[in-house]
Design an enzyme around this catalytic site. Structure first.
Site, PDB file in Angstrom:
ATOM      1  N   ASP A 172       0.843  -1.190   0.000  1.00  0.00           N
ATOM      2  CA  ASP A 172       0.000   0.000   0.000  1.00  0.00           C
ATOM      3  C   ASP A 172       0.879   1.241   0.000  1.00  0.00           C
ATOM      4  OD1 ASP A 172       0.854   0.451   2.611  1.00  0.00           O
ATOM      5  OD2 ASP A 172      -1.151   0.558   3.462  1.00  0.00           O
TER       6      ASP A 172
ATOM      7  N   ASP B 267      -4.876  -5.900   8.818  1.00  0.00           N
ATOM      8  CA  ASP B 267      -3.476  -5.766   9.188  1.00  0.00           C
ATOM      9  C   ASP B 267      -3.375  -4.934  10.448  1.00  0.00           C
ATOM     10  OD1 ASP B 267      -2.489  -2.784   8.480  1.00  0.00           O
ATOM     11  OD2 ASP B 267      -3.924  -3.431   6.947  1.00  0.00           O
TER      12      ASP B 267
END
Length: 433
Positions: A96, A262
């Site tokens: 990301d 996460d």
């Protein structure tokens, strides 16, 4: 449900001597130190999350990577760099942008093309679209007849930009025939605004959607957003929670479409939290603080100003370490250890009082019944709050414990289903790991 561990280059040195507190002079950090998945013989997580902002660094937040490490990651790819072949289970790697690193900017500092190139070059399995995080939460904006002025234009602009970038990201991802699976990011300021973003992303063609900006939200607020998203979520759409770990709510989150999440919380709590440092199945224990004199600024200041003598401080520090060693050998009682720990604590931080918490930790001695490799190898050292080598290993234990809790809840049987086809990964000849 899958658990991805965000990478911050947290490794441990297998050569570290805990009694003498020394390491091998020939140690090479990148090649000799171990990632969490290399420490355990059983799975501790399902994947890694690697952020471009962490790798490159942005603004005042420098990179966690040395220059040669960044070059190795980009040249050899993440599977080689993180040595995922040494994990006890297949590990997927997600990339990301690390939106929190540029949260104060007007726009993301990366272009879609740069991010696609980063994901492809690193050979990630999943790639998250470029986004601009929204941190405000304004549920009142969802009320019938609510004033539109409740939501600042800056928030609406951030959501609009995030969706535009997601559309461009997916279009160029398809055109470039990239090997990783694309995730679109939904940002919002209320349950309905999150649902609207998810609906828009599904219309673009996304069936794996990351929910951003939820880290500051309370569990109840996250639940409200997920309930609203459930109204518009397609049956085959999977959701990923960015940066969120609420263990007690994971079964409910799974019911509401969360396929993965996460979080660094288990790792960070090992040395950031004042109380909850060591995870057990049914309790979080306070680690035993025995700070190094050289690593404690407050204590150093008191020594420099002449308030206390360095000799006295060092004697108490040594006494605490010896007391813990004798306790592990059943030659010291809980009371004896707590007394010396409290005396040292009054020296380095007279405003704190961990005596009661220490008594609970030592009475239960949870490390003695933990079967993970960290606790079996370190014994009492795992519960000592002192230096990166002990603290990180305790964080690794926490990660392993969280994953076992997920297994006990049956959450690990859920899958993110479709896995992207990967190109063969070959290692250039002549290059050693």
């Amino acid at each position: 449900m899958k658990f991805f561990l965000p990478d911050s280059q947290d490794l441990v040195d297998p050569s570290f001597d805990f009694e003498r507190e020394r390491r091998s002079a020939t140690r090479q950090r990148q090649f000799d130190d171990l990632y969490a998945h290399e420490v355990f013989s059983t799975p501790a997580f399902d994947g890694l999350l690697v952020s471009k902002g962490i790798v490159d660094g942005f603004g005042a937040l420098g990179s966690r990577y040395a220059k040669h490490q960044r070059l190795l990651l980009l040249r050899r790819g993440a599977p080689w760099f993180f040595r995922v072949d040494k994990a006890p289970n297949p590990i997927k790697i997600m990339g990301d942008c690390g939106a929190f690193t540029y949260v104060h900017e007007d726009e993301p500092p990366y272009t879609v093309e740069e991010v696609l190139e980063f994901y492809e070059g690193c050979r990630f399995d999943y790639g998250v679209s470029v986004d601009h995080v929204i941190l405000e939460f304004i549920p009142a904006a969802d009320a019938p007849g609510a004033d539109k002025q409740l939501v600042p234009k800056s928030l609406r602009d951030r959501q609009k930009l995030t969706l535009e970038l997601a559309e461009t990201f997916l279009r160029k991802h398809k055109a470039g025939h990239h090997g990783f699976e694309a995730l679109g990011v939904a940002q919002g300021w209320s349950p309905k605004s999150y649902a609207a973003a998810v609906k828009a992303l599904q219309k673009m063609g996304y069936d794996y959607i990351a929910l951003g900006g939820m880290v500051p939200l309370k569990s109840r607020e996250i639940h409200l957003c997920l309930e609203e998203i459930q109204v518009v979520r397609n049956p085959n759409t999977r959701l990923h929670l960015l940066g969120v770990n609420r263990t007690e709510h994971l079964p409910e989150f799974a019911r509401l479409g969360i396929a993965s999440f996460d979080s660094t919380s288990p790792l960070r709590q090992a040395f950031k939290d004042d109380r909850d440092n060591y995870y057990a199945d049914d309790f979080k224990y306070t680690a035993i603080r025995i700070p190094q004199i050289e690593g404690n600024p407050r204590l150093q200041q008191r020594i420099s100003s002449g308030q206390i003598s360095q000799e006295h401080a060092r004697r108490l520090e040594r006494a605490c370490l010896d007391a813990m060693k004798l306790f592990e050998a059943n030659q010291h009682t809980v009371r004896q250890v707590v007394e010396v720990l409290t005396e040292y604590e009054q020296l380095y931080d007279p405003n704190k009082d961990h005596a009661e918490a220490y008594e609970k930790t030592l009475s239960d001695a949870p490390w003695r019944r933990c079967p993970c490799e960290v606790c079996e190898a370190l014994q009492h050292h795992v519960i000592i709050f002192r230096g990166a080598e002990r603290n990180r290993r305790r964080g690794f234990h926490n990660i392993w414990t969280l994953y076992r809790q997920m297994q006990n809840l049956g959450l690990e049987r859920r899958s993110t289903r479709r896995q992207p086809a990967r190109r063969p990964k070959s290692r250039p000849s002549g290059e050693a790991r």
